[in-house]
Design a protein around this motif. Structure first.
Motif, mmCIF file in Angstrom:
data_model
loop_
_atom_site.group_PDB
_atom_site.id
_atom_site.type_symbol
_atom_site.label_atom_id
_atom_site.label_comp_id
_atom_site.label_asym_id
_atom_site.label_seq_id
_atom_site.Cartn_x
_atom_site.Cartn_y
_atom_site.Cartn_z
ATOM 1 N N ARG A 15 15.514 -19.593 -15.819
ATOM 2 C CA ARG A 15 14.066 -19.540 -16.044
ATOM 3 C C ARG A 15 13.512 -18.128 -16.193
ATOM 4 N N SER A 16 13.824 -17.243 -15.259
ATOM 5 C CA SER A 16 13.188 -15.912 -15.313
ATOM 6 C C SER A 16 13.648 -15.054 -16.480
ATOM 7 N N PRO A 17 14.942 -15.056 -16.871
ATOM 8 C CA PRO A 17 15.276 -14.258 -18.059
ATOM 9 C C PRO A 17 14.658 -14.839 -19.333
ATOM 10 N N ALA A 18 14.501 -16.174 -19.369
ATOM 11 C CA ALA A 18 13.835 -16.786 -20.523
ATOM 12 C C ALA A 18 12.360 -16.372 -20.550
ATOM 13 N N ALA A 19 11.709 -16.388 -19.391
ATOM 14 C CA ALA A 19 10.305 -15.973 -19.324
ATOM 15 C C ALA A 19 10.155 -14.517 -19.763
ATOM 16 N N GLU A 20 11.064 -13.678 -19.323
ATOM 17 C CA GLU A 20 11.029 -12.254 -19.693
ATOM 18 C C GLU A 20 11.051 -12.079 -21.212
ATOM 19 N N GLU A 21 11.971 -12.753 -21.872
ATOM 20 C CA GLU A 21 12.101 -12.595 -23.321
ATOM 21 C C GLU A 21 10.950 -13.260 -24.075
ATOM 22 N N ILE A 22 10.536 -14.425 -23.632
ATOM 23 C CA ILE A 22 9.396 -15.097 -24.270
ATOM 24 C C ILE A 22 8.155 -14.221 -24.161
ATOM 25 N N HIS A 47 24.584 -14.235 -8.664
ATOM 26 C CA HIS A 47 24.902 -14.141 -10.098
ATOM 27 C C HIS A 47 24.726 -12.718 -10.627
ATOM 28 N N ALA A 48 24.569 -11.749 -9.740
ATOM 29 C CA ALA A 48 24.289 -10.362 -10.147
ATOM 30 C C ALA A 48 25.261 -9.885 -11.226
ATOM 31 N N GLY A 49 24.690 -9.325 -12.285
ATOM 32 C CA GLY A 49 25.477 -8.788 -13.391
ATOM 33 C C GLY A 49 25.815 -9.786 -14.486
ATOM 34 N N GLU A 50 25.536 -11.066 -14.263
ATOM 35 C CA GLU A 50 25.873 -12.098 -15.247
ATOM 36 C C GLU A 50 24.779 -12.228 -16.308
ATOM 37 N N LEU A 51 25.192 -12.666 -17.485
ATOM 38 C CA LEU A 51 24.244 -13.050 -18.527
ATOM 39 C C LEU A 51 23.593 -14.371 -18.134
ATOM 40 N N PRO A 52 22.479 -14.725 -18.763
ATOM 41 C CA PRO A 52 21.880 -16.037 -18.495
ATOM 42 C C PRO A 52 22.857 -17.172 -18.806
ATOM 43 N N ASP A 53 22.639 -18.293 -18.172
ATOM 44 C CA ASP A 53 23.433 -19.505 -18.375
ATOM 45 C C ASP A 53 23.532 -19.796 -19.877
ATOM 46 N N MET A 54 24.729 -20.148 -20.308
ATOM 47 C CA MET A 54 24.979 -20.398 -21.736
ATOM 48 C C MET A 54 24.044 -21.480 -22.291
ATOM 49 N N ARG A 55 23.765 -22.510 -21.515
ATOM 50 C CA ARG A 55 22.887 -23.577 -22.003
ATOM 51 C C ARG A 55 21.471 -23.058 -22.244
ATOM 52 N N MET A 56 21.010 -22.152 -21.381
ATOM 53 C CA MET A 56 19.682 -21.565 -21.583
ATOM 54 C C MET A 56 19.693 -20.634 -22.784
ATOM 55 N N ARG A 57 20.779 -19.878 -22.939
ATOM 56 C CA ARG A 57 20.859 -18.988 -24.098
ATOM 57 C C ARG A 57 20.848 -19.789 -25.392
ATOM 58 N N GLU A 58 21.548 -20.918 -25.412
ATOM 59 C CA GLU A 58 21.579 -21.756 -26.616
ATOM 60 C C GLU A 58 20.215 -22.371 -26.903
ATOM 61 N N ALA A 59 19.565 -22.904 -25.878
ATOM 62 C CA ALA A 59 18.235 -23.502 -26.070
ATOM 63 C C ALA A 59 17.249 -22.433 -26.542
ATOM 64 N N ALA A 60 17.284 -21.271 -25.908
ATOM 65 C CA ALA A 60 16.381 -20.180 -26.289
ATOM 66 C C ALA A 60 16.653 -19.716 -27.719
ATOM 67 N N ALA A 61 17.930 -19.603 -28.081
ATOM 68 C CA ALA A 61 18.287 -19.156 -29.434
ATOM 69 C C ALA A 61 17.756 -20.120 -30.488
ATOM 70 N N SER A 62 17.698 -21.403 -30.156
ATOM 71 C CA SER A 62 17.184 -22.383 -31.118
ATOM 72 C C SER A 62 15.707 -22.149 -31.426
ATOM 73 N N ARG A 63 15.031 -21.379 -30.571
ATOM 74 C CA ARG A 63 13.618 -21.044 -30.792
ATOM 75 C C ARG A 63 13.433 -19.568 -31.145
ATOM 76 N N GLY A 64 14.525 -18.883 -31.373
ATOM 77 C CA GLY A 64 14.421 -17.497 -31.806
ATOM 78 C C GLY A 64 14.418 -16.463 -30.696
ATOM 79 N N TYR A 65 14.770 -16.864 -29.494
ATOM 80 C CA TYR A 65 14.831 -15.925 -28.368
ATOM 81 C C TYR A 65 16.287 -15.571 -28.076
ATOM 82 N N ARG A 66 16.543 -14.300 -27.917
ATOM 83 C CA ARG A 66 17.892 -13.827 -27.596
ATOM 84 C C ARG A 66 17.884 -13.304 -26.162
ATOM 85 N N LEU A 67 18.592 -13.989 -25.283
ATOM 86 C CA LEU A 67 18.598 -13.632 -23.861
ATOM 87 C C LEU A 67 19.806 -12.759 -23.546
ATOM 88 N N THR A 68 19.542 -11.486 -23.260
ATOM 89 C CA THR A 68 20.624 -10.526 -22.995
ATOM 90 C C THR A 68 20.517 -9.891 -21.615
#
Length: 157
Positions: A15-22, A47-68
């Protein structure tokens, strides 16, 4: 003066990395990139140091958000560094109130759904981690709504 916003959820991988990028993208669309800054963190540091969950990255990418963003745990210093700390649910709200160095700094904590306009009945952004695919899209819907409302609110200051 630039407004600094910290978005917080449990693990800082959905949720929070998605909110940050949105928030960043919506601010850019409004020409406000120079006026706001966003980051995200979690109340849990496992989860320190990890990228966002792959499922969230995929859902976000479908709307044009790149979670890094790389996950990090919220720190006491964040209360000094940020103007607003926006949490996804009551569990995070309570955890941050316990961490806040003072009542004055605790006043910086807001619930994400306080800024929802199209979803006024929502009291929290649900954690999609154990949900199916639809849960990630619901989170994106809520975050897009709340980030628009947060930008509107910041414009009034």
């Amino acid at each position: 003066m630039k407004k600094k916003i910290l978005f917080v959820c449990l693990g800082n991988i959905c949720r929070s990395p998605a909110a940050e990028e949105i928030f960043r993208q919506l601010a850019a669309r409004r020409g406000l990139s120079e006026c706001v800054e966003a980051d995200s963190a979690g109340t849990y540091g496992g989860h320190a140091g990890e990228l966002p969950d792959m499922r969230m990255r995929e859902a976000a990418a479908s709307r044009g958000y790149r979670l890094t963003h790389r996950s990090r745990q919220v720190a006491e210093e964040d209360f000094d560094r940020f103007d607003r700390i926006v949490v996804m649910d009551d569990r995070n709200y309570e955890a941050l109130h316990r961490l806040a160095p003072s009542r004055e700094l605790a006043a910086k904590i807001y619930r994400m759904t306080e800024f929802c306009r199209r979803h006024p009945d929502r009291t929290y952004v649900p954690d999609p981690y154990y949900e199916g695919r639809a849960g990630f899209y619901l989170v994106l819907d809520l975050l897009e709504d709340a980030c628009e409302g947060l930008l509107d609110d910041l414009a009034l200051e």
